[in-house]
Design a protein around this motif. Structure first.
Motif, PDB file in Angstrom:
ATOM      1  N   VAL A   1       0.595  -7.702  -2.659  1.00 35.12           N
ATOM      2  CA  VAL A   1       0.303  -6.506  -1.856  1.00 35.12           C
ATOM      3  C   VAL A   1      -0.714  -6.860  -0.768  1.00 35.12           C
ATOM      4  O   VAL A   1      -1.777  -7.403  -1.066  1.00 35.12           O
ATOM      5  CB  VAL A   1      -0.242  -5.364  -2.735  1.00 35.12           C
ATOM      6  N   LEU A   2      -0.356  -6.543   0.480  1.00 37.76           N
ATOM      7  CA  LEU A   2      -1.272  -6.806   1.582  1.00 37.76           C
ATOM      8  C   LEU A   2      -2.294  -5.673   1.695  1.00 37.76           C
ATOM      9  O   LEU A   2      -3.496  -5.878   1.732  1.00 37.76           O
ATOM     10  CB  LEU A   2      -0.483  -6.950   2.889  1.00 37.76           C
ATOM     11  N   THR A   3      -1.790  -4.459   1.737  1.00 35.13           N
ATOM     12  CA  THR A   3      -2.669  -3.284   1.712  1.00 35.13           C
ATOM     13  C   THR A   3      -1.852  -2.097   1.202  1.00 35.13           C
ATOM     14  O   THR A   3      -0.617  -2.163   1.135  1.00 35.13           O
ATOM     15  CB  THR A   3      -3.290  -3.002   3.093  1.00 35.13           C
TER      16      THR A   3
ATOM     17  N   CYS B   1       2.783   6.398  -3.162  1.00 34.26           N
ATOM     18  CA  CYS B   1       2.131   5.162  -2.726  1.00 34.26           C
ATOM     19  C   CYS B   1       2.821   4.580  -1.497  1.00 34.26           C
ATOM     20  O   CYS B   1       4.057   4.515  -1.448  1.00 34.26           O
ATOM     21  CB  CYS B   1       2.177   4.124  -3.848  1.00 34.26           C
ATOM     22  N   PHE B   2       2.037   4.161  -0.531  1.00 34.84           N
ATOM     23  CA  PHE B   2       2.544   3.467   0.647  1.00 34.84           C
ATOM     24  C   PHE B   2       1.989   2.052   0.628  1.00 34.84           C
ATOM     25  O   PHE B   2       0.768   1.868   0.696  1.00 34.84           O
ATOM     26  CB  PHE B   2       2.157   4.225   1.917  1.00 34.84           C
ATOM     27  N   VAL B   3       2.904   1.098   0.509  1.00 37.81           N
ATOM     28  CA  VAL B   3       2.502  -0.278   0.243  1.00 37.81           C
ATOM     29  C   VAL B   3       3.015  -1.208   1.340  1.00 37.81           C
ATOM     30  O   VAL B   3       4.192  -1.140   1.722  1.00 37.81           O
ATOM     31  CB  VAL B   3       3.073  -0.752  -1.115  1.00 37.81           C
TER      32      VAL B   3
ATOM     33  N   SER C   1      -5.737   3.551  -4.707  1.00 40.94           N
ATOM     34  CA  SER C   1      -5.358   2.643  -3.617  1.00 40.94           C
ATOM     35  C   SER C   1      -5.863   1.237  -3.918  1.00 40.94           C
ATOM     36  O   SER C   1      -5.136   0.249  -3.761  1.00 40.94           O
ATOM     37  CB  SER C   1      -5.944   3.138  -2.287  1.00 40.94           C
ATOM     38  N   ASP C   2      -7.104   1.160  -4.390  1.00 37.81           N
ATOM     39  CA  ASP C   2      -7.683  -0.133  -4.756  1.00 37.81           C
ATOM     40  C   ASP C   2      -6.861  -0.817  -5.843  1.00 37.81           C
ATOM     41  O   ASP C   2      -6.605  -2.026  -5.781  1.00 37.81           O
ATOM     42  CB  ASP C   2      -9.123   0.049  -5.281  1.00 37.81           C
TER      43      ASP C   2
ATOM     44  N   ILE D   1       3.204  -1.075 -10.399  1.00 42.04           N
ATOM     45  CA  ILE D   1       2.489   0.169 -10.078  1.00 42.04           C
ATOM     46  C   ILE D   1       2.864   1.260 -11.076  1.00 42.04           C
ATOM     47  O   ILE D   1       2.004   1.860 -11.730  1.00 42.04           O
ATOM     48  CB  ILE D   1       2.827   0.651  -8.643  1.00 42.04           C
ATOM     49  N   LYS D   2       4.174   1.491 -11.204  1.00 47.80           N
ATOM     50  CA  LYS D   2       4.637   2.651 -11.976  1.00 47.80           C
ATOM     51  C   LYS D   2       4.270   2.593 -13.457  1.00 47.80           C
ATOM     52  O   LYS D   2       4.199   3.626 -14.116  1.00 47.80           O
ATOM     53  CB  LYS D   2       6.154   2.796 -11.824  1.00 47.80           C
ATOM     54  N   THR D   3       4.039   1.394 -13.956  1.00 48.18           N
ATOM     55  CA  THR D   3       3.732   1.273 -15.386  1.00 48.18           C
ATOM     56  C   THR D   3       2.252   1.007 -15.644  1.00 48.18           C
ATOM     57  O   THR D   3       1.848   0.792 -16.782  1.00 48.18           O
ATOM     58  CB  THR D   3       4.544   0.121 -16.010  1.00 48.18           C
TER      59      THR D   3
END
Lengths: 328, 328
Positions: B166-168, B201-203, B157-158, B218-220
């Motif tokens: 990305v906000l969170t 992931c929830f972004v 997540s971090d 993210i995916k790479t």
């Protein structure tokens, strides 16, 4: 140097110990003892001899740990204290209600003689007990549940076989799926015996036997069946031998517990076993405990112990460094 | 007399310790230490004070066990050896590869100062490690599998939150159901990371962010995501706060092993956890270990320990007699 194991009693459990020794390179089978005629017994391990049980004390210095493979009803209450005089011993005493007195008897002799005795090893008592303890220590606010099966209950099978007109029989204890699911979901229901398990019986009747009467006798048998929903299937000896030769068992220990300032969070801890062979798995647990007994003795420990007293590392052949590196 | 617990660091884990103390009548919270301004901290327990971390050594005689609630990356490698000088300590150091060196550092200080330090307590390392050890010791011919989740991985997540735009974000590790089922059925497949777990992931993206680029990043991402099938969902902050506020986790350790003269029988041992709150469950394990540290110290033991070294009975408030009577 390997740990020299002696086997006292060569039934299903004794044979399981013999097989398990073969999987543990730090152990070797030193001798098998029997109350039957030794020459009538054929064991699997080449080069190992069978001796009369009465001669076991002669092997005091040739055996590091003696595994007692007798039954809990009449054998172990006598054998475990008796052999703890000369040997480090491990047994699988499983009459839960009598564990405190068995422990006291064995502890006294083991302390007098400087030996280590580990009692009640197996999966219940044994691994299931450990799971109950760990889960309860971690989650004080919770409830333990133990479900057994699906598996063969030797005691219940025996009870059926003693009924008039029964040639042979096998009883499976089956957990009630709804109860298991509810507990697994974090609920903490109060469960009666009938709500926890059902009993399924496969019976081979003798020619001319009154099957209705047998079924009635089983279903109303106090302690064993009366408090459960019981189904009885009459089958042929052929079907029995084909479909019910094994001794599978297993079960699950589940604890649901709450944490948080207001107990707002639920956690479910589950330990489950699915065993093709009850006696062979029990034997495998016993042998790991035999390793612990050997090590404890070498460190100067003595007295009666249970799995609760054994640091987990003592059960493994790996060194503490190896354990931390590979399993922690 | 109850066991006086000190908490070093008051984040999710520290708060979990505070809650767990309330469930253990043989323990009391003595003090909380923080590197933040003590007066800015509001804790839950009435009558207990918060002090600067730097003053902890003044409480040497008022605390039986100090729980170190820092992170494994930078806090614990320094804190655990440092505080083991004055206190019996418990930590949850979870960088598996660095456990041997952490152990060595802590062991040296604890031995020099006669304290007991239990490191790497929690569920993995911790309860999962115990399950791996027990299962391997019992079934030498077998394979261990550990599946994590479904649950929140803080590290992953971090990693997402550090991406531009990305906000969170929250990342769930999800075990691949087919893999778990195969292992549970007694098979011993060789599983790649991709075959073992997937990552969901929830972004929440910042206004005007390039979501396609975020998803691609993210995916790479090497180590974290590139070796896994990863799905990315963009959601609103409202949805995030509504559906992803918790810190659930869990997982399962499974060992399938063979027994029998010809290895003809298969056994499956499974330990699984379903946790509403990862930090609170970890805290609960730590507190049981704190009890063990306290007892070991009273018996004159010292040095660094892990769960592998602790006799299970030491974790429970019950007496040995009570344990044998109620849980064996």
């Amino acid at each position: 140097m390997s740990i020299r194991i002696g086997i006292m009693g060569y039934g299903n459990l004794g044979r399981g110990i013999e097989c398990a020794i073969r999987q543990n390179p730090d152990m070797e089978l030193a001798a098998v003892f029997t109350r039957r005629a030794p020459e009538a017994l054929r064991i699997l391990t080449e080069g190992v001899k069978v001796y009369p049980a009465a001669d076991a004390h002669l092997f005091k210095d040739a055996i590091d740990v003696l595994i007692l493979c007798g039954g809990s009803a009449t054998d172990l209450p006598i054998q475990t204290p008796a052999f703890a005089k000369d040997f480090c011993v491990v047994d699988s005493f499983d009459t839960h209600a009598k564990i405190p007195s068995h422990f006291a008897n064995v502890d006294e002799i083991a302390k007098q003689n400087g030996t280590v005795a580990i009692i009640s090893c197996g999966w219940d008592p044994g691994m299931f007990s450990l799971s109950r303890l760990y889960a309860e220590a971690i989650l004080p606010n919770g409830t333990n549940y133990t479900f057994w099966g699906k598996g063969v209950s030797q005691g219940h099978s025996d009870a059926i076989r003693r009924i008039d007109g029964v040639l042979t029989a096998k009883q499976y204890t089956v957990p009630i799926e709804e109860a298991v699911t509810a507990v697994r979901e974090g609920h903490t229901p109060t469960l009666s015996p009938r709500q926890s398990h059902l009993r399924e019986c496969f019976v081979v009747d003798k020619e001319g036997a009154d099957t209705a009467l047998i079924e009635q006798t089983i279903k109303t048998m106090p302690n064993y069946f009366a408090d459960y929903d019981t189904t009885v299937h009459f089958i042929t000896l052929e079907e029995f031998n084909r479909d019910h030769a094994g001794i599978p068992h297993g079960g699950t220990v589940i604890r649901a517990g709450k944490t948080g300032w207001e107990e707002e969070n639920t956690h479910v801890v589950e330990y489950s076993l699915k065993l093709d062979s009850n006696p062979e798995f029990t034997a495998s647990v016993i042998l790991a405990c035999a390793r612990a007994a050997y090590r404890l003795k070498r460190e100067g420990a003595f007295g009666c112990k249970t799995v609760f007293d054994i640091p987990p590392a003592y059960l493994s052949p790996k060194s503490p460094e190896e354990l931390r590196q590979t399993l922690l």
